[in-house]
Scaffold this motif. Structure first.
Motif, short mmCIF file in Angstrom:
data_model
loop_
_atom_site.label_atom_id
_atom_site.label_comp_id
_atom_site.label_asym_id
_atom_site.label_seq_id
_atom_site.Cartn_x
_atom_site.Cartn_y
_atom_site.Cartn_z
N GLU A 1 -3.22 -11.87 -3.62
CA GLU A 1 -2.88 -10.83 -2.26
C GLU A 1 -1.80 -9.66 -2.49
O GLU A 1 -0.73 -9.62 -1.52
N GLU A 2 -1.89 -9.23 -3.75
CA GLU A 2 -0.97 -8.14 -3.69
C GLU A 2 -1.18 -6.77 -2.91
O GLU A 2 -0.63 -5.90 -2.41
N GLU A 3 -2.62 -6.54 -2.58
CA GLU A 3 -2.95 -5.34 -1.87
C GLU A 3 -2.91 -5.28 -0.43
O GLU A 3 -2.93 -4.23 0.12
N GLY A 4 -2.08 -6.48 0.05
CA GLY A 4 -1.60 -6.22 1.34
C GLY A 4 -3.02 -6.44 2.45
O GLY A 4 -2.68 -5.76 3.50
N SER B 1 -7.00 6.59 -7.60
CA SER B 1 -7.14 5.13 -7.77
C SER B 1 -7.38 4.63 -6.38
O SER B 1 -7.59 5.39 -5.66
N HIS B 2 -7.56 3.34 -6.26
CA HIS B 2 -8.32 2.80 -5.01
C HIS B 2 -9.49 3.44 -4.69
O HIS B 2 -9.71 3.63 -3.48
N SER B 3 -10.21 3.71 -5.73
CA SER B 3 -11.34 4.02 -5.66
C SER B 3 -12.23 4.01 -7.03
O SER B 3 -11.80 3.57 -7.82
N ILE C 1 3.65 4.46 6.06
CA ILE C 1 4.66 5.27 5.57
C ILE C 1 5.46 4.65 4.15
O ILE C 1 5.55 3.59 4.18
N ARG C 2 5.68 5.51 3.34
CA ARG C 2 6.13 5.19 2.06
C ARG C 2 7.13 6.09 1.72
O ARG C 2 6.95 7.48 1.94
N ASP C 3 8.28 5.81 0.95
CA ASP C 3 9.06 6.63 0.37
C ASP C 3 10.00 5.73 -0.42
O ASP C 3 10.26 4.75 -0.31
N PHE D 1 -9.14 -0.86 -12.83
CA PHE D 1 -7.96 -1.10 -13.37
C PHE D 1 -6.70 -1.69 -12.81
O PHE D 1 -5.99 -2.29 -13.19
N ASP D 2 -6.55 -1.35 -11.40
CA ASP D 2 -5.65 -1.63 -10.49
C ASP D 2 -5.44 -3.05 -10.54
O ASP D 2 -6.15 -3.60 -9.76
N GLY D 3 -4.51 -3.71 -11.05
CA GLY D 3 -4.06 -4.98 -11.15
C GLY D 3 -4.71 -5.70 -12.15
O GLY D 3 -4.06 -6.29 -13.06
N GLU E 1 -1.05 4.56 -13.29
CA GLU E 1 -0.25 4.86 -12.57
C GLU E 1 -0.83 5.31 -10.92
O GLU E 1 0.20 5.44 -10.14
N GLN E 2 -1.85 5.68 -10.87
CA GLN E 2 -2.45 5.82 -9.65
C GLN E 2 -1.94 7.12 -9.11
O GLN E 2 -1.94 7.28 -7.79
N GLY E 3 -1.65 7.84 -9.77
CA GLY E 3 -1.01 9.28 -9.38
C GLY E 3 -1.26 10.26 -10.73
O GLY E 3 -1.86 9.97 -11.70
N GLY F 1 5.12 5.57 -6.63
CA GLY F 1 4.88 5.91 -5.13
C GLY F 1 3.94 4.86 -4.62
O GLY F 1 3.88 4.40 -3.51
N ALA F 2 3.62 3.99 -5.56
CA ALA F 2 2.43 2.76 -4.98
C ALA F 2 3.42 1.62 -5.35
O ALA F 2 4.20 1.62 -5.96
N GLY F 3 3.17 0.69 -4.47
CA GLY F 3 3.97 -0.75 -4.16
C GLY F 3 3.25 -1.59 -5.49
O GLY F 3 2.08 -1.21 -5.79
N HIS F 4 4.20 -2.35 -5.79
CA HIS F 4 3.85 -3.10 -6.98
C HIS F 4 4.60 -4.48 -6.90
O HIS F 4 5.65 -4.68 -6.30
O1 HGY Z 1 -1.16 0.15 -2.07
C1 HGY Z 1 -0.31 -0.18 -3.04
O2 HGY Z 1 0.85 0.50 -3.21
C2 HGY Z 1 -0.31 -1.00 -4.32
O3 HGY Z 1 -1.54 -0.66 -4.74
N1 HGY Z 1 -0.80 -2.41 -3.83
#
Ligand code: HGY
Ligand code: MN
Ligand code: MN
Length: 415
Positions: free
Chosen positions: A128-131, A385-387, A291-293, A94-96, A195-197, A359-362
């Motif tokens: 290339e959103e996932e970095g 998520s990421h799984s 590192i995230r905040d 689902f992510d993306g 949401e991934q959370g 908390g996740a980047g988008h």
């Molecule tokens: O990793 C993240 O924050 C997003 O899933 N790109």
């Protein structure tokens, strides 16, 4: 009494998402592998472009393989809706992909209802959103924030450069600079995402509307010591790179307690030891500290404390250090007026929507530098998520998709 609005076709939406997820699926793990500029990532883009062409949208691609499917007036301003098609390694379904699918389903539903937008709608499938290479190259290209210097240094954790990864598909990375959309041309960007959370599942709310998105800082760290025999080298004569890494990892909770806040997250998700053999003291450790905040002050304070800890751990183990900032994505507050539109439309649909941080980047956080941007969530089962375990209930997805449809109809003046 909720107001009747055109609604999406959930079966068609599910079929579209399943079509995307037929690319990069790993039957052994149940995970999805469409990392940025992989063959599976490029193949899914061709397929998704074909879907939009068959729908009669005006389809275009930019130099970094972002896809755009335009519905409505062929020129003039647009409203963008979408998300990314690339995944993390062994990612979820689902992510993306959900965001790109819902955006196209909303246009299909508007077309079926005979609704024509006054302001064109562009379905966007970003790249290339996932970095893999550190940033969010797709939305950063649209927003015009990519630099030649960043492109020159961009490489993945295995050392593959962005330039080479893109060239393998006939793409020229440096063309990202100058491919930005003009300010004012894009009226708004809307994204729906899992949401991934755990927050929405815990509160029992079907919709989240993000007021802010956490910033991300990636530090690529190399600790260099001396590979040596694990049996003959006395413990006090070692320059053991893993010993240094272990000190850094162990220090994370204390760093957060002293320098961070409730939304601070620090992760060391990728580690490579060299030569990575059971009978050899590790001579080198390569790892990335994520590192995230949502608060930039905490990101700075925690980053500084991590860097100091790396240097202290190296000194205690006779190691050399190299710390390279791989990426820096600032925390962002999203557009308040768009948020109000989403809350109003949610109320009109009788949906309980929670205002919350991400908390996740988008992509929405990057697009906010170009245009007013909005981000809405549907709940993630167990917050995972990421799984391959990533899952969202279709009843919630249908609610979120209908909210996206209502917002796009309102913002585009469709009638
Ligand atoms: O990793 C993240 O924050 C997003 O899933 N790109
Ligand atoms: Mn995502
Ligand atoms: Mn992701």
């Amino acid at each position: 009494m909720p107001i009747e609005k055109p609604s999406i076709d959930p079966d068609r939406l599910r079929g579209l998402l399943e079509g995307i997820n037929s690319f990069g699926f790993n039957p052994e793990t149940g995970g999805f592998n469409r990392v940025g500029y992989s063959d599976a990532d490029m193949a899914v883009r061709d397929w998704f472009a074909g879907q939009m062409e068959a729908d009669g949208l005006a389809v275009s691609r930019d130099p970094v393989a972002n896809l755009f499917g335009r519905y409505g007036p062929p020129t003039g301003p647009t409203i963008m809706a979408g998300s990314h098609l690339d995944t993390v390694p062994e990612g979820g379904a689902f992510d993306g992909a959900l965001g790109a699918s819902v955006a196209l389903e909303c246009v299909r539903s508007m077309r079926d209802a005979g609704l024509k937008p006054e302001v064109a709608i562009e379905v966007v499938a970003t790249a290339e959103e996932e970095g893999r290479f550190g940033g969010m190259l797709g939305s950063q290209t649209i927003a015009g924030v990519v630099t030649h210097e960043w492109i020159d240094q961009a490489r993945d954790a295995d050392g593959t450069t962005l330039i080479d990864a893109m060239a393998a598909h006939g793409l020229k990375a440096h063309e990202a600079v100058g491919a930005a959309r003009r300010p004012g041309e894009v009226r708004a960007f809307l994204e729906i995402h899992v949401e991934q959370g755990p927050v929405l599942e815990a509160s029992g709310q079907p919709i989240g509307i993000a007021h802010s998105v956490a910033g991300v800082r990636n530090l690529r760290v190399t600790l260099t010591g001396k590979a040596n025999h694990s049996g003959t080298t006395p413990m006090d004569l070692r320059a053991d790179a893993f010993a240094g890494l272990a000190i850094v990892g162990h220090a994370v909770p204390g760093i957060i307690a002293e320098h961070g806040g409730d939304n601070t997250r620090v992760t060391i998700g990728k580690v490579d030891l060299h030569p990575n053999f059971i009978h050899t003291v590790p001579g080198r450790a390569d790892f990335v500290v994520n590192i995230r905040d949502t608060d930039p002050a905490f990101v700075e304070a925690v980053t500084g404390a991590v860097e100091q800890t790396v240097h202290d751990a190296a000194a205690a183990n006779s190691l050399e250090t190299r710390i390279v900032e791989q990426s820096r994505i600032a925390p962002v507050s999203l557009d308040p007026e768009l948020r109000k539109v989403l809350h109003d439309e949610a109320a009109a649909l009788g949906l309980d929507a929670r205002s919350m941080p991400s908390g996740a980047g988008h992509d929405a956080q990057t697009m906010q530098s170009l245009c007013p941007s909005a981000l809405m969530f549907v709940p993630s089962r167990d917050g995972v998520s990421h799984s391959p375990e990533e899952w969202s209930d279709w009843a919630d997805i249908e609610k979120g998709a209908n909210l996206m449809l209502a917002a796009l109809i309102r913002l585009s003046g469709a009638r």
